[in-house]
Design an enzyme around this catalytic site. Structure first.
Site, PDB file in Angstrom:
ATOM      1  N   HIS A 233      15.453  30.566  21.594  1.00  0.00           N
ATOM      2  CA  HIS A 233      15.056  30.534  23.006  1.00  0.00           C
ATOM      3  C   HIS A 233      13.542  30.382  23.168  1.00  0.00           C
ATOM      4  CE1 HIS A 233      19.048  32.646  24.254  1.00  0.00           C
ATOM      5  NE2 HIS A 233      19.216  31.387  23.930  1.00  0.00           N
TER       6      HIS A 233
ATOM      7  N   CYS B  39      -5.212  18.057  29.505  1.00  0.00           N
ATOM      8  CA  CYS B  39      -5.051  16.796  30.240  1.00  0.00           C
ATOM      9  C   CYS B  39      -5.038  17.035  31.745  1.00  0.00           C
ATOM     10  CB  CYS B  39      -3.754  16.097  29.822  1.00  0.00           C
ATOM     11  SG  CYS B  39      -2.280  16.794  30.610  1.00  0.00           S
TER      12      CYS B  39
ATOM     13  N   SER C 169      23.738  41.835  24.277  1.00  0.00           N
ATOM     14  CA  SER C 169      24.935  42.046  25.109  1.00  0.00           C
ATOM     15  C   SER C 169      25.874  40.850  24.965  1.00  0.00           C
ATOM     16  CB  SER C 169      24.506  42.190  26.570  1.00  0.00           C
ATOM     17  OG  SER C 169      23.819  41.010  26.982  1.00  0.00           O
TER      18      SER C 169
HETATM   19  C1  BV8 Z   1      22.356  25.679  28.234  1.00  0.00           C
HETATM   20  C2  BV8 Z   1      14.225  32.704  27.138  1.00  0.00           C
HETATM   21  C3  BV8 Z   1      23.100  23.485  28.548  1.00  0.00           C
HETATM   22  C4  BV8 Z   1      13.469  32.811  28.416  1.00  0.00           C
HETATM   23  C5  BV8 Z   1      16.617  32.998  27.626  1.00  0.00           C
HETATM   24  C6  BV8 Z   1      29.060  29.210  29.168  1.00  0.00           C
HETATM   25  C7  BV8 Z   1      29.567  30.242  29.861  1.00  0.00           C
HETATM   26  C8  BV8 Z   1      28.775  30.826  30.811  1.00  0.00           C
HETATM   27  C9  BV8 Z   1      27.468  30.391  31.065  1.00  0.00           C
HETATM   28  C10 BV8 Z   1      26.974  29.357  30.388  1.00  0.00           C
HETATM   29  C11 BV8 Z   1      27.748  28.772  29.437  1.00  0.00           C
HETATM   30  N1  BV8 Z   1      26.994  27.789  28.891  1.00  0.00           N
HETATM   31  C12 BV8 Z   1      25.772  27.749  29.458  1.00  0.00           C
HETATM   32  C13 BV8 Z   1      25.742  28.689  30.382  1.00  0.00           C
HETATM   33  C14 BV8 Z   1      24.612  28.927  31.181  1.00  0.00           C
HETATM   34  C15 BV8 Z   1      23.591  29.851  30.520  1.00  0.00           C
HETATM   35  C16 BV8 Z   1      24.208  31.198  30.305  1.00  0.00           C
HETATM   36  O1  BV8 Z   1      24.652  31.548  29.238  1.00  0.00           O
HETATM   37  N2  BV8 Z   1      24.161  31.990  31.393  1.00  0.00           N
HETATM   38  C17 BV8 Z   1      24.660  33.388  31.292  1.00  0.00           C
HETATM   39  C18 BV8 Z   1      23.760  34.272  32.115  1.00  0.00           C
HETATM   40  C19 BV8 Z   1      26.073  33.453  31.745  1.00  0.00           C
HETATM   41  N3  BV8 Z   1      23.061  29.307  29.277  1.00  0.00           N
HETATM   42  C20 BV8 Z   1      22.031  28.424  29.378  1.00  0.00           C
HETATM   43  O2  BV8 Z   1      21.558  28.025  30.427  1.00  0.00           O
HETATM   44  C21 BV8 Z   1      21.486  27.907  28.063  1.00  0.00           C
HETATM   45  N4  BV8 Z   1      21.285  26.492  28.131  1.00  0.00           N
HETATM   46  O3  BV8 Z   1      23.480  26.056  28.198  1.00  0.00           O
HETATM   47  O4  BV8 Z   1      22.001  24.370  28.367  1.00  0.00           O
HETATM   48  C22 BV8 Z   1      22.505  22.178  28.613  1.00  0.00           C
HETATM   49  C23 BV8 Z   1      22.812  21.320  27.586  1.00  0.00           C
HETATM   50  C24 BV8 Z   1      22.298  20.023  27.656  1.00  0.00           C
HETATM   51  C25 BV8 Z   1      21.470  19.641  28.747  1.00  0.00           C
HETATM   52  C26 BV8 Z   1      21.174  20.561  29.756  1.00  0.00           C
HETATM   53  C27 BV8 Z   1      21.670  21.868  29.670  1.00  0.00           C
HETATM   54  C28 BV8 Z   1      20.052  28.478  27.796  1.00  0.00           C
HETATM   55  C29 BV8 Z   1      20.076  29.942  27.701  1.00  0.00           C
HETATM   56  C30 BV8 Z   1      18.685  30.470  27.288  1.00  0.00           C
HETATM   57  C31 BV8 Z   1      17.960  31.083  28.456  1.00  0.00           C
HETATM   58  N5  BV8 Z   1      16.720  31.727  28.019  1.00  0.00           N
HETATM   59  N6  BV8 Z   1      15.437  33.531  27.195  1.00  0.00           N
HETATM   60  C32 BV8 Z   1      12.832  34.158  28.616  1.00  0.00           C
HETATM   61  O5  BV8 Z   1      13.047  35.063  27.780  1.00  0.00           O
HETATM   62  O6  BV8 Z   1      12.109  34.273  29.594  1.00  0.00           O
HETATM   63  S1  BV8 Z   1      18.043  33.979  27.680  1.00  0.00           S
HETATM   64  C33 BV8 Z   1      17.462  35.622  27.564  1.00  0.00           C
HETATM   65  O7  BV8 Z   1      18.484  36.417  28.123  1.00  0.00           O
HETATM   66  C34 BV8 Z   1      17.265  36.167  26.175  1.00  0.00           C
HETATM   67  O8  BV8 Z   1      16.704  35.225  25.301  1.00  0.00           O
HETATM   68  C35 BV8 Z   1      18.684  36.549  25.772  1.00  0.00           C
HETATM   69  O9  BV8 Z   1      19.379  35.430  25.298  1.00  0.00           O
HETATM   70  C36 BV8 Z   1      19.292  36.948  27.105  1.00  0.00           C
HETATM   71  C37 BV8 Z   1      19.310  38.438  27.248  1.00  0.00           C
HETATM   72  O10 BV8 Z   1      20.354  38.898  26.459  1.00  0.00           O
HETATM   73  P1  BV8 Z   1      20.060  40.045  25.343  1.00  0.00           P
HETATM   74  O11 BV8 Z   1      18.920  39.644  24.494  1.00  0.00           O
HETATM   75  O12 BV8 Z   1      21.364  40.341  24.731  1.00  0.00           O
HETATM   76  O13 BV8 Z   1      19.526  41.275  26.235  1.00  0.00           O
HETATM   77  P2  BV8 Z   1      20.361  42.195  27.245  1.00  0.00           P
HETATM   78  O14 BV8 Z   1      19.351  42.948  28.018  1.00  0.00           O
HETATM   79  O15 BV8 Z   1      21.409  41.413  27.947  1.00  0.00           O
HETATM   80  O16 BV8 Z   1      21.139  43.217  26.277  1.00  0.00           O
HETATM   81  C38 BV8 Z   1      20.398  44.098  25.472  1.00  0.00           C
HETATM   82  C39 BV8 Z   1      21.419  44.762  24.561  1.00  0.00           C
HETATM   83  O17 BV8 Z   1      20.704  45.618  23.669  1.00  0.00           O
HETATM   84  C40 BV8 Z   1      22.447  45.616  25.307  1.00  0.00           C
HETATM   85  O18 BV8 Z   1      23.734  45.353  24.782  1.00  0.00           O
HETATM   86  C41 BV8 Z   1      22.003  47.052  24.976  1.00  0.00           C
HETATM   87  O19 BV8 Z   1      23.095  47.935  24.894  1.00  0.00           O
HETATM   88  C42 BV8 Z   1      21.359  46.864  23.611  1.00  0.00           C
HETATM   89  N7  BV8 Z   1      20.346  47.860  23.236  1.00  0.00           N
HETATM   90  C43 BV8 Z   1      19.524  48.574  24.048  1.00  0.00           C
HETATM   91  N8  BV8 Z   1      18.727  49.401  23.294  1.00  0.00           N
HETATM   92  C44 BV8 Z   1      19.051  49.166  21.982  1.00  0.00           C
HETATM   93  C45 BV8 Z   1      20.081  48.170  21.946  1.00  0.00           C
HETATM   94  N9  BV8 Z   1      20.622  47.707  20.798  1.00  0.00           N
HETATM   95  C46 BV8 Z   1      20.154  48.251  19.631  1.00  0.00           C
HETATM   96  N10 BV8 Z   1      19.147  49.195  19.584  1.00  0.00           N
HETATM   97  C47 BV8 Z   1      18.589  49.675  20.731  1.00  0.00           C
HETATM   98  N11 BV8 Z   1      17.637  50.608  20.646  1.00  0.00           N
HETATM   99 ZN    ZN Z   2      -1.065  17.847  28.989  1.00  0.00          ZN
END
Ligand code: BV8
Ligand code: ZN
Length: 238
Positions: free
Chosen positions: A118, A149, A188
């Site tokens: 990502h 630029c 998650s």
């Molecule tokens: C794309 C960078 C296509 C930016 C990020 C299929 C089904 C449904 C939806 C989709 C699908 N296909 C595509 C989609 C759309 C979308 C998507 O998945 N949406 C979701 C919301 C449903 N995906 C996309 O848009 C992707 N691109 O599909 O492109 C395409 C192809 C060709 C041409 C055009 C388009 C791109 C997705 C990437 C987005 N960018 N980040 C930034 O950071 O600013 S995503 C970002 O959110 C993170 O990188 C990460 O991936 C996500 C967050 O999730 P987690 O890291 O798991 O964090 P979260 O808070 O959710 O959970 C934390 C966990 O840790 C919890 O479980 C908690 O219990 C646990 N925890 C807490 N403390 C601890 C712990 N674990 C261990 N120890 C601890 N101490």
């Molecule tokens: Zn530039």
């Protein structure tokens, strides 16, 4: 205890290991997760700000969010979970770390084979000439920042609705398919295509081990669940 022993045994026997990490692995370093209570910024959800549409509409607002996150990350240090993965990489002939995190803490910890699927919050990219360069200034002297630029710069991350960097998913799938053990740490597993790597590794025959204090979308699919913070469990596992 049996689960941890079982997981240790699988890991000890494995020569090929792949790991998928999410925001949870950096939680103990003081970085808010996306879905945790502290995941909100000015009541905006990440999915609302981390999009090309939000940036087109208000680049200043989106940059203020990334500037805020960079400020928090700049003060954070890798925790024992990041460090344990560095040790694992040293010990395993075949090792790949696939991270969804843009915080760079795996790099700081000393991990080598990292797939930043990502992107990287410490890189900027020009929306006009496509130039891409490292920038670790916190706070950013000027918001929004611009390229030499004159073009508007954007964070070097992958936004929702944008494809992952070319070939990155192929490389990640290759590592997941070759792994005898696939660790799923602090995610998650809601965001795709990253989350699809878990069933992918499972189907390819890997022992899938989840490390997370809470239930996730994948808990029912994995071979072993270790419920607890990664900073405590990963050092025990490694
Ligand atoms: C794309 C960078 C296509 C930016 C990020 C299929 C089904 C449904 C939806 C989709 C699908 N296909 C595509 C989609 C759309 C979308 C998507 O998945 N949406 C979701 C919301 C449903 N995906 C996309 O848009 C992707 N691109 O599909 O492109 C395409 C192809 C060709 C041409 C055009 C388009 C791109 C997705 C990437 C987005 N960018 N980040 C930034 O950071 O600013 S995503 C970002 O959110 C993170 O990188 C990460 O991936 C996500 C967050 O999730 P987690 O890291 O798991 O964090 P979260 O808070 O959710 O959970 C934390 C966990 O840790 C919890 O479980 C908690 O219990 C646990 N925890 C807490 N403390 C601890 C712990 N674990 C261990 N120890 C601890 N101490
Ligand atoms: Zn530039």
């Amino acid at each position: 205890m049996a689960d941890l022993e079982q997981a240790c045994e699988w890991l000890a026997q494995a020569t090929s290991v792949a790991v998928l990490t999410g925001a949870g692995i950096s939680a103990e370093s003081g970085i808010p997760t996306f879905r945790g209570a502290d995941g909100l910024w000015k009541q905006y959800k990440a999915e609302e700000l981390a999009t090309p549409e939000a940036f087109a509409k208000d680049p200043k607002l989106v940059w203020e969010w990334y500037n805020w996150r960079r400020g928090i990350i700049a003060k954070a240090a890798p925790n024992p979970a990041h460090k344990a993965l560095v040790q694992l990489e040293i010990r395993k002939p075949a090792f790949t770390l696939i991270t969804q995190n843009v915080d760079g803490l795996h790099d700081l910890a000393g991990s080598g084979k990292i797939l930043r699927i990502h992107g990287d919050i410490w890189r900027l990219r020009c929306t006009v000439c496509g130039a891409n360069w490292p920038n670790r200034k916190t706070p950013l002297p000027k918001i929004p920042p611009h390229c030499a630029c004159g073009g508007l710069a954007r964070p070097g991350v992958v936004w929702f609705g944008e494809p992952l960097p070319d070939g990155m998913m192929k490389e990640a799938e290759h590592a997941a398919a070759a792994a005898q053990v696939f660790l799923v740490v602090g995610t998650s597993a809601n965001v795709y295509p990253a989350a699809s790597l878990v069933p992918f590794a499972k189907q390819a025959g890997a022992k899938v081990i989840e490390i997370n204090p809470d239930e996730t979308q994948m808990s029912s699919l994995v071979d072993c669940v270790l419920r607890g913070p990664a900073g405590e469990l990963l050092p025990k596992l490694v």
